[in-house]
Write an enzyme that holds these catalytic residues in place. Sequence first.
Site, PDB file in Angstrom:
ATOM      1  N   ASN A 195      -8.051 -32.338 -60.624  1.00  0.00           N
ATOM      2  CA  ASN A 195      -6.612 -32.675 -60.571  1.00  0.00           C
ATOM      3  C   ASN A 195      -5.899 -31.971 -59.415  1.00  0.00           C
ATOM      4  O   ASN A 195      -4.678 -31.933 -59.379  1.00  0.00           O
ATOM      5  CB  ASN A 195      -5.930 -32.339 -61.896  1.00  0.00           C
ATOM      6  CG  ASN A 195      -5.959 -30.836 -62.209  1.00  0.00           C
ATOM      7  OD1 ASN A 195      -6.532 -30.053 -61.447  1.00  0.00           O
ATOM      8  ND2 ASN A 195      -5.362 -30.460 -63.326  1.00  0.00           N
ATOM      9  N   ASP A 196      -6.657 -31.368 -58.480  1.00  0.00           N
ATOM     10  CA  ASP A 196      -6.164 -30.710 -57.269  1.00  0.00           C
ATOM     11  C   ASP A 196      -5.620 -29.312 -57.518  1.00  0.00           C
ATOM     12  O   ASP A 196      -5.101 -28.684 -56.603  1.00  0.00           O
ATOM     13  CB  ASP A 196      -5.094 -31.567 -56.561  1.00  0.00           C
ATOM     14  CG  ASP A 196      -5.002 -31.242 -55.072  1.00  0.00           C
ATOM     15  OD1 ASP A 196      -6.058 -31.035 -54.447  1.00  0.00           O
ATOM     16  OD2 ASP A 196      -3.883 -31.171 -54.542  1.00  0.00           O
ATOM     17  N   ASN A 197      -5.697 -28.788 -58.724  1.00  0.00           N
ATOM     18  CA  ASN A 197      -5.275 -27.415 -58.996  1.00  0.00           C
ATOM     19  C   ASN A 197      -6.241 -26.432 -58.340  1.00  0.00           C
ATOM     20  O   ASN A 197      -7.457 -26.647 -58.336  1.00  0.00           O
ATOM     21  CB  ASN A 197      -5.237 -27.146 -60.501  1.00  0.00           C
ATOM     22  CG  ASN A 197      -4.049 -27.796 -61.171  1.00  0.00           C
ATOM     23  OD1 ASN A 197      -3.264 -28.479 -60.523  1.00  0.00           O
ATOM     24  ND2 ASN A 197      -3.920 -27.589 -62.469  1.00  0.00           N
TER      25      ASN A 197
ATOM     26  N   HIS B 211      11.709 -13.108 -38.845  1.00  0.00           N
ATOM     27  CA  HIS B 211      12.734 -13.830 -38.089  1.00  0.00           C
ATOM     28  C   HIS B 211      14.078 -13.124 -38.193  1.00  0.00           C
ATOM     29  O   HIS B 211      14.843 -13.072 -37.230  1.00  0.00           O
ATOM     30  CB  HIS B 211      12.845 -15.259 -38.617  1.00  0.00           C
ATOM     31  CG  HIS B 211      13.899 -16.075 -37.932  1.00  0.00           C
ATOM     32  ND1 HIS B 211      13.764 -16.520 -36.636  1.00  0.00           N
ATOM     33  CD2 HIS B 211      15.110 -16.514 -38.359  1.00  0.00           C
ATOM     34  CE1 HIS B 211      14.840 -17.204 -36.293  1.00  0.00           C
ATOM     35  NE2 HIS B 211      15.677 -17.215 -37.311  1.00  0.00           N
TER      36      HIS B 211
ATOM     37  N   ARG C 146      22.420 -25.018 -32.742  1.00  0.00           N
ATOM     38  CA  ARG C 146      21.381 -25.864 -33.348  1.00  0.00           C
ATOM     39  C   ARG C 146      22.046 -27.026 -34.078  1.00  0.00           C
ATOM     40  O   ARG C 146      22.863 -26.820 -34.973  1.00  0.00           O
ATOM     41  CB  ARG C 146      20.520 -25.048 -34.324  1.00  0.00           C
ATOM     42  CG  ARG C 146      19.400 -25.886 -34.964  1.00  0.00           C
ATOM     43  CD  ARG C 146      18.410 -25.008 -35.728  1.00  0.00           C
ATOM     44  NE  ARG C 146      17.620 -24.174 -34.830  1.00  0.00           N
ATOM     45  CZ  ARG C 146      16.559 -24.590 -34.173  1.00  0.00           C
ATOM     46  NH1 ARG C 146      16.157 -25.847 -34.282  1.00  0.00           N
ATOM     47  NH2 ARG C 146      15.894 -23.762 -33.394  1.00  0.00           N
TER      48      ARG C 146
ATOM     49  N   ASP D 220      19.259 -17.175 -27.898  1.00  0.00           N
ATOM     50  CA  ASP D 220      20.543 -17.271 -28.599  1.00  0.00           C
ATOM     51  C   ASP D 220      20.997 -15.867 -28.960  1.00  0.00           C
ATOM     52  O   ASP D 220      20.252 -14.889 -28.806  1.00  0.00           O
ATOM     53  CB  ASP D 220      20.458 -18.161 -29.851  1.00  0.00           C
ATOM     54  CG  ASP D 220      19.404 -17.710 -30.856  1.00  0.00           C
ATOM     55  OD1 ASP D 220      19.066 -16.503 -30.885  1.00  0.00           O
ATOM     56  OD2 ASP D 220      18.917 -18.542 -31.617  1.00  0.00           O
TER      57      ASP D 220
ATOM     58  N   LYS E   9      23.535 -20.913 -27.592  1.00  0.00           N
ATOM     59  CA  LYS E   9      22.812 -22.015 -28.229  1.00  0.00           C
ATOM     60  C   LYS E   9      23.514 -22.489 -29.489  1.00  0.00           C
ATOM     61  O   LYS E   9      24.033 -21.688 -30.269  1.00  0.00           O
ATOM     62  CB  LYS E   9      21.378 -21.591 -28.590  1.00  0.00           C
ATOM     63  CG  LYS E   9      20.534 -22.713 -29.216  1.00  0.00           C
ATOM     64  CD  LYS E   9      19.159 -22.228 -29.628  1.00  0.00           C
ATOM     65  CE  LYS E   9      19.163 -21.536 -30.970  1.00  0.00           C
ATOM     66  NZ  LYS E   9      17.816 -21.221 -31.465  1.00  0.00           N
TER      67      LYS E   9
END
Length: 313
Positions: A38-40, A131, A196, A171, A194
């Site tokens: 089931n992709d688990n 970031h 976005r 920026d 800058k």
Amino acid sequence: MSSDLKIFSGGANLQLATQICETLGLGLSRLAVSRFSNDNLFVQIRENVREKDVFVVQPFTAPVGDTIMELFIIMDALRSASARRITAVIPYFSYARSDKKDAPRISITGRLMADLIRTAGADRVLTMDLHSDAVHGFFSIPVDHLTAIPYFVEHFRERLDLDNAVVVATDAGGAKRAGRLAQRLHLPMAIIDKRRVADTEVVQGLVVGEVKGRDAIIFEDEISTGGTLAASVKTLAAAGVKSIHVGATHGVLCGPAVNRLVDSPIESVAVTDTVHVPREKQADKIHTLSVAPLFAEAIRRIHTGESVGALFD
């Protein structure tokens, strides 16, 4: 190295994890990851970790949902196996970009990830060049925040004549980051204005600082689609720069990024291996700097109780 130290890796960057272990003189600890019909995801730890000091290396790279879930399940399995301490080593923490509520009815996902990492079993986190520094404060467990700036300092000193160079922030938000590199290289700095307008589209205006006739070093935390870089190149070319070079800790390089870099006037690009760069994304002008030695030393110091911050004194 102490036999109490164990290093595991998810599937996101096995090469970096292996290099970390080689630097420490260790073998990568064994686990098995598979999927049910089931992709688990299914994870089994294949060696004894009872009362061991365990580190799990897993950057948040595509497919991000799968890599995050794999990290959570590995840490939960380690906790169930009675590991004494679990450190999540997340070289690239992609959700650090989601650090504020800048639109109605959205999640501050960086904070959510911090809570989920702790809930999944992490006792501490080791990461690199977030970031936003504010994301560090989202965690209620200890965080060691490394920086790759010393690697870029060495790289640019070896490859460029810095007598006529200037470090450029794309920026105002990246000015502090670019300023740290400029300070280490003893160079002036410029900032591009800058705005976005979408995830892959930015609009830039004036350059604050002197760049005409200079060799520009654009410094970013990551290169994703390369949209900001493409706009920055146009802005700097219009301002009369002599040449453009780029440094970015995380070479995510998704979508059109590689083509944008290769087809641009940028003379060189340096990224680190926090994100695995597959062969199809490699190019002559893209140089990869290995941060495995820094992560290895940080892991050693955490394990022995030494200062990690002293690495950057």
